[in-house]
Write a protein that holds these residues in place. Structure first.
Motif, short mmCIF file in Angstrom:
data_model
loop_
_atom_site.label_atom_id
_atom_site.label_comp_id
_atom_site.label_asym_id
_atom_site.label_seq_id
_atom_site.Cartn_x
_atom_site.Cartn_y
_atom_site.Cartn_z
N LEU A 16 -20.50 25.86 -40.01
CA LEU A 16 -20.50 26.71 -38.82
C LEU A 16 -20.21 25.90 -37.57
N LEU A 17 -20.79 24.72 -37.48
CA LEU A 17 -20.67 23.89 -36.28
C LEU A 17 -19.22 23.51 -36.00
N PHE A 18 -18.51 23.10 -37.04
CA PHE A 18 -17.16 22.57 -36.84
C PHE A 18 -16.03 23.53 -37.18
N PHE A 19 -16.30 24.52 -38.02
CA PHE A 19 -15.20 25.37 -38.50
C PHE A 19 -15.47 26.87 -38.39
N GLY A 20 -16.63 27.26 -37.85
CA GLY A 20 -17.01 28.67 -37.85
C GLY A 20 -15.96 29.59 -37.25
N ALA A 21 -15.54 29.32 -36.02
CA ALA A 21 -14.58 30.20 -35.37
C ALA A 21 -13.16 29.93 -35.84
N VAL A 22 -12.87 28.71 -36.26
CA VAL A 22 -11.53 28.40 -36.79
C VAL A 22 -11.26 29.25 -38.02
N LEU A 23 -12.30 29.52 -38.78
CA LEU A 23 -12.16 30.37 -39.96
C LEU A 23 -12.14 31.85 -39.57
N VAL A 139 -25.57 28.12 -33.65
CA VAL A 139 -26.29 28.26 -34.92
C VAL A 139 -26.12 27.01 -35.77
N GLY A 140 -24.91 26.47 -35.81
CA GLY A 140 -24.66 25.26 -36.58
C GLY A 140 -25.47 24.08 -36.06
N ALA A 141 -25.54 23.93 -34.74
CA ALA A 141 -26.33 22.84 -34.15
C ALA A 141 -27.80 22.98 -34.50
N THR A 142 -28.28 24.21 -34.52
CA THR A 142 -29.69 24.46 -34.86
C THR A 142 -29.99 24.04 -36.29
N LEU A 143 -29.08 24.36 -37.21
CA LEU A 143 -29.32 24.04 -38.62
C LEU A 143 -29.09 22.56 -38.92
N VAL A 144 -28.03 21.99 -38.35
CA VAL A 144 -27.74 20.57 -38.61
C VAL A 144 -28.84 19.68 -38.06
N SER A 145 -29.36 20.02 -36.88
CA SER A 145 -30.42 19.21 -36.27
C SER A 145 -31.77 19.44 -36.94
N GLN A 146 -31.82 20.42 -37.84
CA GLN A 146 -33.06 20.81 -38.53
C GLN A 146 -34.14 21.24 -37.54
N THR A 147 -33.69 21.81 -36.42
CA THR A 147 -34.64 22.40 -35.48
C THR A 147 -35.35 23.56 -36.15
N LEU A 173 -30.69 16.72 -28.71
CA LEU A 173 -29.98 16.72 -29.98
C LEU A 173 -29.21 18.03 -30.18
N VAL A 174 -29.87 19.15 -29.92
CA VAL A 174 -29.22 20.45 -30.08
C VAL A 174 -28.05 20.58 -29.10
N LEU A 175 -28.27 20.19 -27.85
CA LEU A 175 -27.21 20.28 -26.86
C LEU A 175 -26.03 19.38 -27.22
N GLY A 176 -26.32 18.18 -27.71
CA GLY A 176 -25.25 17.26 -28.09
C GLY A 176 -24.42 17.80 -29.24
N LEU A 177 -25.09 18.30 -30.27
CA LEU A 177 -24.37 18.87 -31.40
C LEU A 177 -23.60 20.12 -30.99
N PHE A 178 -24.22 20.93 -30.13
CA PHE A 178 -23.56 22.14 -29.65
C PHE A 178 -22.27 21.79 -28.91
N ALA A 179 -22.34 20.83 -28.01
CA ALA A 179 -21.15 20.41 -27.26
C ALA A 179 -20.09 19.86 -28.21
N LEU A 180 -20.51 19.08 -29.19
CA LEU A 180 -19.57 18.53 -30.17
C LEU A 180 -18.88 19.65 -30.94
N GLY A 181 -19.66 20.65 -31.34
CA GLY A 181 -19.08 21.76 -32.08
C GLY A 181 -18.09 22.56 -31.26
N VAL A 182 -18.46 22.86 -30.01
CA VAL A 182 -17.56 23.64 -29.14
C VAL A 182 -16.26 22.89 -28.91
N LEU A 183 -16.36 21.61 -28.56
CA LEU A 183 -15.16 20.82 -28.30
C LEU A 183 -14.30 20.68 -29.55
N SER A 184 -14.94 20.48 -30.69
CA SER A 184 -14.20 20.33 -31.94
C SER A 184 -13.47 21.62 -32.30
N GLN A 185 -14.15 22.74 -32.16
CA GLN A 185 -13.53 24.01 -32.55
C GLN A 185 -12.39 24.39 -31.61
#
Length: 216
Positions: A16-23, A139-147, A173-185
């Motif tokens: 979800l974090l890296f490919f959710g919207a791309v799919l 959602v991906g950042a939440t799951l990957v960070s195990q929040t 951690l959540v914000l960092g992963l979230f930003a990474l996911g948005v930029l990647s997608q």
């Protein structure tokens, strides 16, 4: 010993974090499956004993059905689902992040949550792709960070309360992963081979920001 449930949640979160919207709509379907399966996981053990199914058997029977219903629902009501997702996420962030930052408490918190939820829901109807990038990254950042982990889901199920699933969405951690996911997608959407692939996937072009050129 490897916790397979935890690994599955993290792996699903990474997708979800890296490919959710791309799919595209497949990302929406995956999110629908996660939401439907999660609701079934929480409610199955309390609703199925009436038909003679109890315990782990009730959970095993309910989760696939809930996931399937979630997928079907997202495809049938895609625009409505995206707006609803925007409302829920916007309202949640409004209540747990914006209101405390403004020093508000009590009923004002709910007012801020509803106002922000309505605003994001309306925006989601015009910016479908952007909304899904943001939502799947969150959602991906939440799951990957195990929040949120399997233990929180178990506690929520046992207590029949969503309280264990609430968390602070502005941790580093959540914000960092979230930003990474948005930029990647958003970066993937700029790659010609990715956009070409999406254009050929059945139904994928239904998920676009208003004003984007429709490729045939």
């Amino acid at each position: 010993m490897v916790d397979l449930v935890a690994v599955t949640l993290v792996a699903g979160g990474a997708v979800l974090l890296f490919f959710g919207a791309v799919l595209s709509v497949y990302g929406v379907g995956l999110l629908g499956a996660a939401v439907g399966g999660g609701i079934a996981y929480l409610l199955g053990p309390t609703s199925l004993p009436g038909v003679g199914i109890e315990g782990s058997a009730a959970t095993a029977a309910a989760v696939p059905v809930g996931a399937l219903v979630g997928v079907i629902g997202t495809y049938m009501l895609l625009s409505l689902v995206i707006s609803a997702i925007g409302f829920v996420i916007g309202g949640y962030i409004g209540m747990v992040a914006v209101a405390p930052a403004l020093g508000e408490t009590g009923l004002v918190v709910y007012g801020i949550g509803v106002a922000l939820g309505v605003g994001t829901g309306v925006l989601a109807s015009f910016l479908s792709k952007t909304t899904m990038v943001v939502v799947t990254s969150f959602v991906g950042a939440t799951l990957v960070s195990q929040t949120i982990t399997a233990d929180e889901f178990v506690t929520a199920k046992e207590n029949l309360s969503p309280e264990p699933l609430l968390f602070d969405p502005v941790t580093p951690l959540v914000l960092g992963l979230f930003a990474l996911g948005v930029l990647s997608q958003f970066g993937l959407f700029k790659l010609s081979y990715v956009t070409g692939l999406i254009a050929r996937l059945p139904g994928a072009r239904r998920l676009r920001d208003r004003g984007e050129n429709q490729q045939s």
